[in-house]
Structures are given as structure tokens and as C-alpha cells.
Scaffold this active site. Structure first.
Site, PDB file in Angstrom:
ATOM      1  N   ASN A   9      43.388  40.572  95.463  1.00 48.28           N
ATOM      2  CA  ASN A   9      44.191  40.310  96.657  1.00 48.28           C
ATOM      3  C   ASN A   9      43.226  39.797  97.709  1.00 48.28           C
ATOM      4  O   ASN A   9      42.450  40.567  98.263  1.00 48.28           O
ATOM      5  CB  ASN A   9      44.869  41.614  97.120  1.00 48.28           C
ATOM      6  N   TRP A  10      43.279  38.488  97.938  1.00 47.22           N
ATOM      7  CA  TRP A  10      42.302  37.883  98.845  1.00 47.22           C
ATOM      8  C   TRP A  10      42.636  38.145 100.316  1.00 47.22           C
ATOM      9  O   TRP A  10      41.878  37.766 101.193  1.00 47.22           O
ATOM     10  CB  TRP A  10      42.183  36.381  98.563  1.00 47.22           C
ATOM     11  N   LYS A  11      43.801  38.753 100.574  1.00 48.69           N
ATOM     12  CA  LYS A  11      44.249  39.043 101.954  1.00 48.69           C
ATOM     13  C   LYS A  11      44.104  37.783 102.814  1.00 48.69           C
ATOM     14  O   LYS A  11      44.203  36.686 102.277  1.00 48.69           O
ATOM     15  CB  LYS A  11      43.472  40.242 102.499  1.00 48.69           C
ATOM     16  N   HIS A  95      52.614  45.640 100.404  1.00 45.85           N
ATOM     17  CA  HIS A  95      51.234  46.107 100.615  1.00 45.85           C
ATOM     18  C   HIS A  95      51.189  47.001 101.857  1.00 45.85           C
ATOM     19  O   HIS A  95      51.918  46.781 102.820  1.00 45.85           O
ATOM     20  CB  HIS A  95      50.290  44.910 100.783  1.00 45.85           C
ATOM     21  N   GLU A  97      49.230  47.139 104.245  1.00 54.83           N
ATOM     22  CA  GLU A  97      48.971  46.421 105.503  1.00 54.83           C
ATOM     23  C   GLU A  97      50.262  45.818 106.041  1.00 54.83           C
ATOM     24  O   GLU A  97      50.461  45.753 107.259  1.00 54.83           O
ATOM     25  CB  GLU A  97      47.878  45.359 105.278  1.00 54.83           C
ATOM     26  N   GLU A 167      47.847  52.440  95.848  1.00 52.26           N
ATOM     27  CA  GLU A 167      46.725  52.191  96.752  1.00 52.26           C
ATOM     28  C   GLU A 167      46.737  53.229  97.868  1.00 52.26           C
ATOM     29  O   GLU A 167      47.460  53.065  98.860  1.00 52.26           O
ATOM     30  CB  GLU A 167      46.843  50.796  97.375  1.00 52.26           C
ATOM     31  N   GLY A 173      39.578  49.317 101.940  1.00 50.57           N
ATOM     32  CA  GLY A 173      38.607  48.695 102.844  1.00 50.57           C
ATOM     33  C   GLY A 173      37.676  49.687 103.522  1.00 50.57           C
ATOM     34  O   GLY A 173      36.950  49.333 104.442  1.00 50.57           O
ATOM     35  N   SER A 213      39.041  50.153  97.505  1.00 48.88           N
ATOM     36  CA  SER A 213      37.579  50.161  97.311  1.00 48.88           C
ATOM     37  C   SER A 213      37.177  50.198  95.840  1.00 48.88           C
ATOM     38  O   SER A 213      36.187  50.831  95.478  1.00 48.88           O
ATOM     39  CB  SER A 213      36.937  51.319  98.089  1.00 48.88           C
ATOM     40  N   GLY A 234      40.606  44.159  96.797  1.00 47.57           N
ATOM     41  CA  GLY A 234      40.440  43.359  98.013  1.00 47.57           C
ATOM     42  C   GLY A 234      39.019  42.819  98.088  1.00 47.57           C
ATOM     43  O   GLY A 234      38.676  41.817  97.457  1.00 47.57           O
ATOM     44  N   GLY A 235      38.171  43.518  98.841  1.00 48.78           N
ATOM     45  CA  GLY A 235      36.811  43.048  99.138  1.00 48.78           C
ATOM     46  C   GLY A 235      36.025  42.551  97.932  1.00 48.78           C
ATOM     47  O   GLY A 235      35.445  41.452  97.967  1.00 48.78           O
TER      48      GLY A 235
HETATM   49  P1  13P Z   1      39.799  46.911  99.074  1.00 52.49           P
HETATM   50  O1  13P Z   1      39.463  46.671  97.628  1.00 52.49           O
HETATM   51  O2  13P Z   1      39.075  45.961  99.993  1.00 52.49           O
HETATM   52  O3  13P Z   1      39.638  48.345  99.462  1.00 52.49           O
HETATM   53  O4  13P Z   1      41.351  46.559  99.247  1.00 52.49           O
HETATM   54  C1  13P Z   1      42.260  47.112  98.375  1.00 52.49           C
HETATM   55  C2  13P Z   1      43.568  46.468  98.602  1.00 52.49           C
HETATM   56  O5  13P Z   1      44.207  46.662  99.618  1.00 52.49           O
HETATM   57  C3  13P Z   1      44.069  45.553  97.560  1.00 52.49           C
HETATM   58  O6  13P Z   1      45.390  45.204  97.797  1.00 52.49           O
END
Ligand code: 13P
Length: 249
Positions: A9-11, A95, A97, A167, A173, A213, A234-235
Site C-alpha cells: 500500500n503505497w499510500k 483502511h 487512515e 491492521e 507506521g 510495520s 506500507g513503509g
Molecule cells: P506500515 O507498514 O507503514 O506500518 O503501514 C501499514 C499499512 O497501513 C498498510 O496498509
């Protein structure tokens, strides 16, 4: 047996040019991997270009959200049909967020989910508790409600076609990963709940990814758990090297 699904997920990261460059690198690095389903989810503006780069490869493309109407006066929204036309095969729905910052609820998740399933866009639905929920001991209540309300009205076939991403919000994050045991406990809870609400065959088939994470250092121990079927990352998905390591866990 369930095939693990590793999704990036590149956000809200990567311009079109950067997204194309990352997709091209990933394509090279994971060429030939067959035992894992691989998905990358760029921002809306990069979906088409990334899908063009990845066409015919083992890396599939997902979007990060969608609206439940096909078209119309909904300024700023993008429909599932439009995303599919642009080359998306998957879509992330609900998600944390989006729940936190953009008013997404279990009800809107359900509308988007039903629409995605009805047009053949494969959904990845996110669930997970906040730190306050966990500290209050309400993790199962919160996650259970997200499943009951978010997935209400789905047939067993539709449920089987839905990827769930657990999640924990406190792990996203933050560098704080849930331990493999903490994650497994919730995954097993969700799978049991699906067996109760649908049936065991459906529960055994449904993919439940972990997210929060996840990185090359912890992926193997998380995916060794019986109910953890992949990751939504994500990251660590923003660099081809670490994404490759996640895919080749
Ligand atoms: P991180 O891997 O950066 O913690 O993000 C997880 C996430 O929200 C994937 O959708």
C-alpha cells in the site's frame, strides 16, 4: 491451502514517474515468483501507468479506495469501474487512515465492498483496533463489529473472494509490530467469527493479511502463524529491495 498475498500500500507517496520506476524495479526483482500473490497499490493518478508497466506479469495492481456509485455528481470520487478500466484488479477498502481522517464507517465499507464484488474488482478490506481499544480490552469487540457490520449481506462465495487485512492501528507506521502471537490471536478470532457467520469452508478459504510495520525482519515469523496469510505493507513496500524481501519471505 491458502496462497499468501503480499500487497504494497503505497499510500499518498510516489509521483507517476516515481511509481512507474518503482513498479519497473519490482517487476524485475520478483519475476518468476509463483507461490505468492503480489499486488501494488499506487495513488489513483498512477494506477493506469503502473498497470501498463505490470501488464501480463505476476504483479497485480490495486487502488487504495473507491466510491460505490458508477458515475455522477460526486466531485472528487472515483468509481470501481473507472479503476478497473485503468487496470486495477484489486481495491483497498476501509483502511484505518480513511476511517480516522475521512469519515469511513463500517456502513460505507459495506457499500463499497458490495459494489466492488458486484463488478469483479477484488476487495482488500481493512479492520483493526486502536491503541485505546487494545488497552481497554475491547479488541475483539471492535474487530468483531467491523466484520459483522462491514461484511453484512455477503454470500459465502463473496466472502471467499474478499481479502481481509488485520491492521492494528497502533502498529501502523509506528515501527511497533504486533508480536506474531498477538497478531495470530486476532486472526484466529476473525477466522472463527467467519466460520460462525458463514461456514467453516468459507473461513478456511478466506485470506487474512497482517498489516502494521511489517518488514523483512519480521515477515517470516508473522507468516509462520497458521492464520496469517500475507501482508499489507506500507513503509517497507516503498523500496524495491525490501518489497522483494517481503515477497520472498
Ligand atoms: P506500515 O507498514 O507503514 O506500518 O503501514 C501499514 C499499512 O497501513 C498498510 O496498509
Amino acid at each position: 491451502m491458502r496462497t499468501p498475498v503480499i500487497a504494497g500500500n503505497w499510500k499518498m507517496n510516489k509521483t507517476v514517474a516515481e511509481a512507474v520506476a518503482l513498479a519497473s524495479e519490482i517487476k524485475e526483482k520478483v519475476a518468476g515468483v509463483e507461490n505468492v500473490k503480489i499486488i501494488v497499490c499506487p495513488v489513483f493518478t498512477a494506477v493506469k501507468s503502473v498497470a501498463d508497466v505490470l501488464k501480463g506479469t505476476n504483479v497485480k495492481v490495486g487502488a487504495q479506495d473507491m466510491y460505490w456509485e458508477t458515475s455522477g455528481a460526486y466531485t472528487g470520487e472515483v468509481s470501481g469501474e473507472m479503476l478497473m478500466e485503468a487496470g486495477a484488479e484489486y481495491v483497498i477498502i476501509g483502511h484505518s487512515e480513511r476511517r480516522q481522517y475521512f469519515g469511513e464507517t463500517n456502513e460505507t465499507v459495506n457499500k463499497k465492498l458490495k459494489k466492488a464484488l458486484s463488478i469483479g474488482l477484488k476487495p482488500i478490506v481493512c479492520i483493526g483496533e486502536t491503541l485505546a481499544d487494545r488497552e481497554a480490552g475491547t479488541t475483539e469487540a471492535v474487530v468483531g463489529k467491523q466484520v459483522k457490520e462491514g461484511f453484512v449481506g455477503l454470500t459465502a462465495e463473496e466472502m471467499k473472494g474478499t481479502i481481509i487485512a488485520y491492521e492494528p492501528v497502533w502498529a501502523i507506521g509506528t515501527g511497533k509490530t504486533a508480536t506474531a502471537e498477538q497478531a495470530e490471536a486476532v486472526h484466529a478470532f476473525v477466522r472463527n467469527l467467519i466460520a460462525q457467520l458463514w461456514d467453516k469452508e468459507t473461513a478456511d478459504a478466506v485470506i487474512i493479511q497482517y498489516g502494521g510495520s511489517m518488514k523483512p525482519e519480521n515477515v517470516a515469523s508473522l507468516l509462520a502463524q497458521p492464520d496469517i496469510d500475507g501482508g499489507l505493507i506500507g513503509g517497507a513496500a516503498l523500496k524495491a529491495d525490501s518489497f522483494e524481501k517481503l515477497v520472498k519471505f
